[in-house]
Design a protein around this motif. Structure first.
Motif, PDB file in Angstrom:
ATOM      1  N   THR A 163       0.643  -1.064  -0.028  1.00 35.38           N
ATOM      2  CA  THR A 163      -0.178   0.913   0.120  1.00 35.38           C
ATOM      3  C   THR A 163       1.129   0.983  -0.016  1.00 35.38           C
ATOM      4  O   THR A 163       1.167   2.027  -0.630  1.00 35.38           O
ATOM      5  CB  THR A 163      -1.140   0.018   1.027  1.00 35.38           C
ATOM      6  OG1 THR A 163      -1.403  -0.909   1.639  1.00 35.38           O
ATOM      7  CG2 THR A 163      -2.195   1.075   1.094  1.00 35.38           C
ATOM      8  N   GLY A 188       1.404   1.161  -3.768  1.00 37.69           N
ATOM      9  CA  GLY A 188       0.886   0.144  -4.653  1.00 37.69           C
ATOM     10  C   GLY A 188      -1.047   1.647  -4.582  1.00 37.69           C
ATOM     11  O   GLY A 188      -1.455   0.761  -5.046  1.00 37.69           O
ATOM     12  N   SER A 212      -5.636  -4.990 -10.005  1.00 34.80           N
ATOM     13  CA  SER A 212      -4.057  -3.731 -10.584  1.00 34.80           C
ATOM     14  C   SER A 212      -3.722  -4.526 -11.234  1.00 34.80           C
ATOM     15  O   SER A 212      -3.117  -3.760 -11.993  1.00 34.80           O
ATOM     16  CB  SER A 212      -3.675  -4.103  -8.878  1.00 34.80           C
ATOM     17  OG  SER A 212      -4.451  -2.909  -8.214  1.00 34.80           O
ATOM     18  N   GLY A 254       3.733  -6.342  -2.918  1.00 30.09           N
ATOM     19  CA  GLY A 254       2.053  -7.116  -3.867  1.00 30.09           C
ATOM     20  C   GLY A 254       2.683  -6.255  -5.375  1.00 30.09           C
ATOM     21  O   GLY A 254       2.707  -7.521  -6.180  1.00 30.09           O
ATOM     22  N   ASN A 296       5.435  -6.974 -10.895  1.00 32.36           N
ATOM     23  CA  ASN A 296       4.921  -5.581 -12.000  1.00 32.36           C
ATOM     24  C   ASN A 296       5.686  -5.659 -12.490  1.00 32.36           C
ATOM     25  O   ASN A 296       7.212  -5.206 -12.165  1.00 32.36           O
ATOM     26  CB  ASN A 296       4.456  -4.199 -11.410  1.00 32.36           C
ATOM     27  CG  ASN A 296       3.643  -3.542 -12.819  1.00 32.36           C
ATOM     28  OD1 ASN A 296       4.983  -3.269 -13.666  1.00 32.36           O
ATOM     29  ND2 ASN A 296       2.648  -2.582 -12.772  1.00 32.36           N
TER      30      ASN A 296
HETATM   31  P1  ADP Z   1      -0.132  -4.473   1.698  1.00 33.44           P
HETATM   32  O1  ADP Z   1       0.033  -5.272   2.587  1.00 33.44           O
HETATM   33  O2  ADP Z   1       0.691  -2.957   2.239  1.00 33.44           O
HETATM   34  O3  ADP Z   1      -1.749  -4.249   1.983  1.00 33.44           O
HETATM   35  P2  ADP Z   1       1.016  -6.138  -0.739  1.00 33.44           P
HETATM   36  O4  ADP Z   1       1.583  -5.839  -0.418  1.00 33.44           O
HETATM   37  O5  ADP Z   1      -0.689  -6.829  -0.540  1.00 33.44           O
HETATM   38  O6  ADP Z   1      -0.129  -4.346   0.619  1.00 33.44           O
HETATM   39  O7  ADP Z   1       0.814  -4.879  -1.898  1.00 33.44           O
HETATM   40  C1  ADP Z   1      -0.960  -4.218  -2.172  1.00 33.44           C
HETATM   41  C2  ADP Z   1      -0.889  -2.780  -3.278  1.00 33.44           C
HETATM   42  O8  ADP Z   1       0.014  -2.823  -4.299  1.00 33.44           O
HETATM   43  C3  ADP Z   1      -2.241  -2.723  -4.184  1.00 33.44           C
HETATM   44  O9  ADP Z   1      -1.905  -1.034  -3.423  1.00 33.44           O
HETATM   45  C4  ADP Z   1      -2.188  -3.208  -4.991  1.00 33.44           C
HETATM   46  O10 ADP Z   1      -3.112  -1.971  -5.676  1.00 33.44           O
HETATM   47  C5  ADP Z   1      -0.960  -3.052  -5.399  1.00 33.44           C
HETATM   48  N1  ADP Z   1      -0.296  -3.954  -6.451  1.00 33.44           N
HETATM   49  C6  ADP Z   1      -0.745  -5.040  -6.463  1.00 33.44           C
HETATM   50  N2  ADP Z   1      -0.157  -5.634  -8.061  1.00 33.44           N
HETATM   51  C7  ADP Z   1       0.188  -4.540  -8.614  1.00 33.44           C
HETATM   52  C8  ADP Z   1       1.145  -4.645  -9.800  1.00 33.44           C
HETATM   53  N3  ADP Z   1       0.858  -6.283 -10.152  1.00 33.44           N
HETATM   54  N4  ADP Z   1       0.899  -3.590 -10.250  1.00 33.44           N
HETATM   55  C9  ADP Z   1       1.075  -2.908  -9.940  1.00 33.44           C
HETATM   56  N5  ADP Z   1       0.249  -2.391  -8.213  1.00 33.44           N
HETATM   57  C10 ADP Z   1      -0.198  -3.749  -7.383  1.00 33.44           C
END
Ligand code: ADP
Length: 496
Positions: free
Chosen positions: A265, A308, A324, A409, A413
């Motif tokens: 995030t 993210g 995403s 997450g 990408n």
């Molecule tokens: P957290 O642990 O902070 O909740 P994550 O590590 O699960 O977050 O990552 C999710 C974030 O990454 C979200 O904000 C999502 O929009 C972004 N995200 C996930 N996959 C992709 C992608 N392939 N490309 C760009 N952003 C992504």
């Protein structure tokens, strides 16, 4: 015969339990979300009982789903949302108030008061932190001042404080063990990271009785035992680290100059700076990065508030993305950003700007700008912001970063990773196991239990899935970075 280690990953929105085998394979994973409580704008709380019950539920579910007996579990490790503050009654175990979550800004005005009184330098010298409502100290004070009778009960030694790790261990051991580890302690704003002890002057400044505080341990030792329901021996709880430090450990950043960036995030970048505690007067924080008995290393840390989350906003707010992950193909479908820059200063800007009045903007739009340019600019914004963290980390530590280990997450990408490598001119290493936070907690517990032998053993197990090498011309890199900085300049001070 011990075959598994379990990591409890107690996060801000969910509790997870992950079972690893000796080869770091994920054997089972269970996750449960729990309610977020927002009593007023800017206030964030959790029910401590929700934290505990969801964490135990996923632990038991994971063990049951994997069908493994307690005899085969070597140890349990804990990693947790940092700074979140819980105060409870030593005898009854009843929390006197909800957990005040790290994001909660209820003590901002109080922090400003401490800064005005000129305490910033002393706090920074001792804790490595900036006086901020994020950290636990003023949250504890708020509870003592605002919950009826809390101050008197605390003075009488009846109340205990803990971050989430401390709360979980205390509950899991039936109220017998009241401990934390150095990495969590270093986020309370009460812990002297040079002398590695609770600091008398800080306790006095924030008005916190020492009797409330847990004993500070290393991140890898047997703190107590947990009795899984059913047959079988008790399992040692043998590792604790705050989430970002656990990720640093899970990425095996054991040497000075090794760094990791988590693309969730927000983005969190930490660099190991070695055994010497160097506190700069800049805008990053210094913290205990690795807290083993025979190896204490410091880290500098910087974070990006909206990482993210900018992609989430394109999906849910602007609704120009279905998923995403679609951002990757969209970004790649145009040859360049078309001169468009997206500064996602939705909640102000963190390091190195620290401008809480900055607001988001998309700049450089022309008649030729398409949806794809906007998406590309959003993806690039994660890399530009991380680039500025990397520059700050290098500047403050005086240590050059040549390779960056990534997780979170959005690190899946490929476009983002290549652009990150290009714009920073560094090699990016993406690991096979992206669950580095949980893996770090598993390593810490497994090392204490003798399941893994040594740090070398841990490092050897690190498998890189893909390497991204910089391929952009230096002049192009400079042009893009300069335009980015110009764009950021237009967003500063906006909401003042
Ligand atoms: P957290 O642990 O902070 O909740 P994550 O590590 O699960 O977050 O990552 C999710 C974030 O990454 C979200 O904000 C999502 O929009 C972004 N995200 C996930 N996959 C992709 C992608 N392939 N490309 C760009 N952003 C992504």
């Amino acid at each position: 015969m011990k075959k598994y280690v379990i990591a409890l990953d107690q996060g801000t929105t969910s509790s997870r339990a992950i079972i690893f085998d000796k080869d770091r394979n994920i054997v089972e994973m269970k996750q449960r979300e729990f309610p977020q409580i927002f009593p007023k704008p800017g206030w964030v709380e959790h029910d401590p009982m929700d934290i505990y019950s969801t964490q135990m539920a996923v632990l038991h579910e994971a063990v049951a789903a994997a069908g493994i007996p307690a005899e085969e579990i070597a140890a349990i490790g804990i990693t947790n949302q940092r700074e979140t503050t819980i105060v409870w009654d030593r005898k009854t175990g009843e929390p006197v108030y909800n957990a005040i979550v790290w994001q909660c800004s209820r003590t901002s005005a109080e922090c400003e008061k401490y800064i005005r009184q000129g305490h910033g330098k002393m706090v920074r010298e001792k804790t490595g932190l900036l006086i901020d409502s994020y950290f636990s100290a003023t949250k504890i004070r708020w509870i003592l001042e605002n919950v009826e009778g809390a101050r008197q009960r605390a003075e009488a030694g009846e109340l205990l404080f803990g971050t989430v790790d401390t709360w979980l261990v205390w509950k899991m051991t039936g109220g017998k063990i009241h401990v934390t580890d150095m990495t969590n302690a270093s986020r309370t704003m009460l812990y002297n990271i040079r002398e590695r002890c609770w600091d008398k002057e800080l306790l006095e400044l924030f008005g916190i009785p020492k009797s409330m505080l847990p004993r500070v341990c290393s991140s890898s030792e047997i703190y107590g035992m947990y009795d899984l329901p059913g047959e079988g021996p008790e399992i040692p709880i043998a590792g604790i680290a705050g989430d970002q430090q656990a990720a640093l450990f899970g990425q095996a950043c054991f040497e000075a100059g090794q760094a990791k960036n988590t693309y969730g995030t927000g983005c969190f970048m930490l660099m190991n700076i070695g055994e010497e505690c160097r506190i700069s007067d800049g805008k990053l924080v210094t913290t205990i990065g690795i807290g083993l008995k025979d190896r204490v290393q410091y880290a500098v840390e910087g974070s990006v508030f909206v990482g993210g989350a900018v992609i989430q906003w394109l999906r849910d707010g602007l609704q120009i993305l279905a998923k995403s992950s679609d951002s990757e193909a969209a970004a790649e479908s145009v040859p360049d950003n078309g001169g468009v820059y997206f500064v996602p200063a939705f909640t102000g800007l963190g390091a190195p700007y620290w401008d809480m009045y900055a607001r988001g903007a998309v700049l450089g739009i022309t008649r030729g700008t398409t949806r794809e340019h906007i998406i590309r600019a959003a993806v690039e914004s994660m890399a530009f912001q991380s680039m500025e963290l990397l520059e700050s980390l290098q500047k403050e530590s005086g240590i050059p970063i040549e390779r960056l280990r990534v997780d979170g997450g959005a690190c899946s990408n490929d476009f983002l990773m290549q652009f990150q490598s290009d714009i920073c001119g560094v090699t990016i290493e993406r690991p096979v196991i992206r669950e580095t936070t949980a893996l770090g907690a598993a390593y810490l517990a497994g090392l204490a239990a003798g399941f893994w032998e040594s740090l070398e053993d841990v490092s050897r197990g690190r498998e890189v899935e893909r390497i991204f090498e910089p391929s952009m011309e230096g002049s192009e890199r400079e042009r893009l970075s300069e335009e980015w900085r110009k764009a950021v300049g237009r967003t500063l001070d906006w909401a003042k």
